[in-house]
Design an enzyme around this catalytic site. Structure first.
Site, mmCIF file in Angstrom:
data_model
loop_
_atom_site.group_PDB
_atom_site.id
_atom_site.type_symbol
_atom_site.label_atom_id
_atom_site.label_comp_id
_atom_site.label_asym_id
_atom_site.label_seq_id
_atom_site.Cartn_x
_atom_site.Cartn_y
_atom_site.Cartn_z
ATOM 1 N N ASP A 189 -8.216 -5.001 -5.033
ATOM 2 C CA ASP A 189 -6.972 -5.598 -4.556
ATOM 3 C C ASP A 189 -6.945 -7.054 -5.015
ATOM 4 O O ASP A 189 -7.838 -7.494 -5.738
ATOM 5 C CB ASP A 189 -6.840 -5.476 -3.025
ATOM 6 C CG ASP A 189 -5.391 -5.255 -2.606
ATOM 7 O OD1 ASP A 189 -4.555 -6.106 -2.941
ATOM 8 O OD2 ASP A 189 -5.099 -4.231 -1.954
ATOM 9 N N HIS A 261 -1.154 -5.650 -6.972
ATOM 10 C CA HIS A 261 -2.394 -5.975 -6.248
ATOM 11 C C HIS A 261 -3.562 -6.148 -7.223
ATOM 12 O O HIS A 261 -4.646 -5.604 -7.014
ATOM 13 C CB HIS A 261 -2.707 -4.895 -5.209
ATOM 14 C CG HIS A 261 -1.774 -4.939 -4.027
ATOM 15 N ND1 HIS A 261 -1.746 -5.984 -3.140
ATOM 16 C CD2 HIS A 261 -0.828 -4.062 -3.590
ATOM 17 C CE1 HIS A 261 -0.822 -5.759 -2.195
ATOM 18 N NE2 HIS A 261 -0.246 -4.594 -2.450
ATOM 19 N N GLU A 325 3.776 -1.873 -3.736
ATOM 20 C CA GLU A 325 4.059 -3.306 -3.660
ATOM 21 C C GLU A 325 3.832 -4.025 -4.989
ATOM 22 O O GLU A 325 3.049 -4.959 -5.071
ATOM 23 C CB GLU A 325 3.186 -3.934 -2.552
ATOM 24 C CG GLU A 325 3.486 -3.340 -1.187
ATOM 25 C CD GLU A 325 2.599 -3.906 -0.075
ATOM 26 O OE1 GLU A 325 3.112 -4.066 1.043
ATOM 27 O OE2 GLU A 325 1.409 -4.178 -0.313
ATOM 28 N N TYR A 417 -1.426 3.349 10.946
ATOM 29 C CA TYR A 417 -1.952 2.074 10.450
ATOM 30 C C TYR A 417 -2.888 1.503 11.516
ATOM 31 O O TYR A 417 -2.458 0.890 12.481
ATOM 32 C CB TYR A 417 -0.799 1.121 10.080
ATOM 33 C CG TYR A 417 -0.489 1.246 8.616
ATOM 34 C CD1 TYR A 417 -0.261 2.512 8.061
ATOM 35 C CD2 TYR A 417 -0.478 0.137 7.769
ATOM 36 C CE1 TYR A 417 -0.034 2.648 6.698
ATOM 37 C CE2 TYR A 417 -0.247 0.277 6.407
ATOM 38 C CZ TYR A 417 -0.029 1.536 5.884
ATOM 39 O OH TYR A 417 0.171 1.683 4.540
HETATM 40 C C1 ACM Z 1 0.224 -0.266 1.789
HETATM 41 O O1 ACM Z 1 0.083 -0.365 3.013
HETATM 42 N N1 ACM Z 1 0.548 -1.323 1.064
HETATM 43 C C2 ACM Z 1 0.063 0.993 1.109
#
Ligand code: ACM
Ligand code: ZN
Length: 612
Positions: A189, A261, A325, A417
């Site tokens: 990342d 990322h 993203e 999450y």
């Molecule tokens: C993510 O939570 N950006 C996959």
């Protein structure tokens, strides 16, 4: 009459003594028939196996019983007769199915491969809580079990914070003990590249470290710790993790993020970015404009070289390529990216992202593997064989299933999450990214959306919990964030939803499993007392009743003065009448304190008497 009554009572008592014992297994098995009677395991009990596969599981059981209870059991091949715990290799159902029969005469665990291992996991949960004891009583039961979903995953971000190899193994142990079978290892990342790549050594030598890290909650400009931070896993260590996971029937899916990322990789190899850099691995969190250049062939050659080694280390069918993203700002300005768009008649930068992922998919497919990506890979056209990980709600998952693609559900809207905070009030929680997810939210979620057409539901292959670690710096906090929410996650992954019962799950099985964890060093978040929520009540009198402890064997303490309760406070007597003088108020707070001394957050009830 009197003697008749006594006789009836004696009969009643003996039936009670012979009553079925609770079957406290998480995730709940799909078929359980509790029976009367019990098996007593003690030092005279034998453990039996029938081949090398069952011998390994038998030995796991042997060492578990030794570690937890100090009982040393012998193992033997193919023992029949009484007082034997038998691990039998026989297929009745798929590779993950098992049968567990407990009778006063003995215990039979039957299955092949993962199934036998899951039978073992269920059996150890049926044993009494740990501690030196001579006789382990296990209630008679007949269990036939296999999972609802084939993919049951847990993810760990080791880029934002790095976790030692030994802890990665413990993480795998934890997920395997609740019958999860995928470890999604988020290895790269913006904040650090964590996997050694021999062809590109600077990825870890340079990209494995950032100059400093944001402290506290995200704000701009933030405060930093002025400390270089980093670390990585060698290929030998990664192989060790793969082998360790395999023994626990867990597949490790590596994630190499692209095209976004990418700052840590760009810090090491700036020529792979649109501007050529220089770039710094990120010191804060979020989404960054600097991404891999989609116009340079060099980028693809590099990523193929990386994936060659990744594929060599990880035998998983799936390779995760990220895809989430990825801002398009740099691509819009980059002559290489614009030329690519023109040369390939692409409509815009979204189609360029799709080109990127499809090109990588072709490569991965040519090596006999498949890709998974986050749901942004739908934008600009989905790669033909890709599996989609739906995280921004379930819309991406539904869209992918409607196109006939396999889907793994991980949405924040289902509570999956696990970096989100576990209580409604951030002031009672450790620092987190925010959001809100509880064991109850996850338990009540169904991974197969009702709005998905019946014929498409088969594309939902399973679920996964994600643990992003921006605000999780230590192994202890990782454990605190996943436990006990993992209980609910494993249950919706494994157990068919018919007969779901939150009260039974939370107050009985989860409370019992937490009592087991409470005897270990593993951290967990003690759920708040059940039966009470933060409230304001206008009354001159209020009776608190119906409170239930969230951990078996724990006690509930309370205060009436708005101080936080602890084991130093008064123990809740089961029912408490609170009277409030006119024009006054009382604040009742209750907290669960476990046998090991761990505390839940308090629940607060404010009672206001407005009478003059
Ligand atoms: C993510 O939570 N950006 C996959
Ligand atoms: Zn570019």
């Amino acid at each position: 009459m009197r003697s008749f009554l006594l006789g009836v009572m004696a009969l009643f008592t003996s039936t009670v003594l012979l009553a079925q014992q609770p079957v406290n297994i998480i995730p709940k098995p799909n078929s359980v028939e509790a029976k009367t009677g019990e098996f007593v395991l003690n030092s005279t009990t034998l453990i039996s196996y029938d081949n090398a596969e069952s011998k390994r599981i038998a030995e796991l059981f042997q060492s578990y019983v030794n570690n937890q209870y100090g009982i040393n059991l012998k193992t033997a091949e193919k023992k029949s007769g009484k007082n034997v715990v038998r691990f039998v290799t026989a297929a009745k159902g798929g590779d993950e199915a098992y049968q567990l029969e407990v009778s006063p005469q003995g215990i039979d665990v039957t299955g092949v491969k993962a199934g036998l291992f899951y039978g073992y996991q269920s059996l150890v949960q049926l044993l009494p809580l740990a501690g030196k004891q001579a006789d382990l009583k296990v209630g008679a039961v007949s269990i036939k079990d296999e999972p609802r979903f084939g993919y049951r995953g847990l993810h760990l971000d080791v880029s934002r914070h790095f976790f030692p190899l030994e802890f990665v193994k413990k993480y795998i142990d934890i997920l395997a003990s609740y019958k999860l079978n995928v470890f999604h290892w988020h290895l790269t990342d913006d904040q650090g590249w964590r996997l050694e790549i021999k062809k590109y050594p600077k990825l870890t030598e340079v990209g494995g470290f950032r100059k400093q890290t944001l402290i506290g909650n995200y704000k701009q400009p933030g405060d930093y710790d002025n400390t270089r931070y980093g670390g990585f896993y060698t290929q030998a260590e990664a192989r060790e993790v793969v082998a360790y996971a395999k023994e626990r029937f867990v597949t490790v899916i590596p994630e190499i993020e692209m095209p976004g990322h990418a700052l840590a990789a760009l810090q090491a190899y700036p020529e792979l970015g649109c501007t050529g850099g220089p770039y710094d691995a990120a010191q804060t969190w979020g989404v960054f404009d600097e991404v891999f250049c989609a116009g340079k062939d060099q980028t693809f050659e590099f990523l193929q070289g990386v994936l060659d080694e990744v594929i060599g280390i990880f035998p998983s069918e799936y390779i995760h390529v990220g895809g989430d993203e990825c801002p398009k700002a740099e691509w819009k300005k980059c002559p290489h990216c614009q030329k690519r768009i023109k040369d390939h008649n692409l409509k815009d930068e979204h189609e360029l992202q799709s080109y990127f992922i499809q090109r990588m998919e072709k490569y991965v497919n040519s090596k006999g593997r498949k890709i998974i990506g986050w749901d942004e890979i739908l934008e600009g056209g989905l790669a033909p064989n890709a599996t989609v990980m739906s995280w921004r709600g379930d819309a991406g998952g539904i869209a992918a299933a409607n196109e006939g693609h396999d889907v793994i559900m991980t949405p924040n809207s289902y509570g999956l999450y696990l970096d989100h905070k576990q209580g409604p009030d951030k002031n009672r929680e450790p620092l987190s990214i925010g959001g809100y997810s509880t064991m109850e939210i996850i338990y009540r979620a169904d991974p197969v959306p009702q709005k998905l057409e019946e014929s498409k539901r088969k594309y939902i292959k399973g679920i996964q919990g994600n643990l992003w670690t921006e605000y999780i710096e230590t192994p202890a906090k990782v454990e605190f964030m996943i436990l006990p929410r993992l209980f609910a996650l494993s249950e919706i992954a494994w157990t068919n939803p018919a007969g779901k019962n939150w009260k039974e799950f939370s107050e009985k099985r989860a409370a019992h499993e937490l009592a087991r964890l409470d005897r270990t060093e593993t951290r967990y978040r003690v759920p708040e007392v059940y039966g009470l929520k933060d409230t304001v009540i206008y009354a001159s009198e209020y009776t608190v009743r119906g409170l239930k402890s969230s951990v078996e064997g724990a006690k509930i303490y309370y205060t009436l003065d708005d101080y936080d309760p602890s084991e130093l406070s008064l123990e809740f007597p089961g029912q408490l009448k609170i009277t409030v003088p006119n024009g006054s108020e009382r604040v009742f707070k209750a907290t669960v304190v476990t046998p090991s001394g761990r505390k839940s957050n308090f629940v607060r009830v404010q009672i206001i008497n407005t009478k003059k």
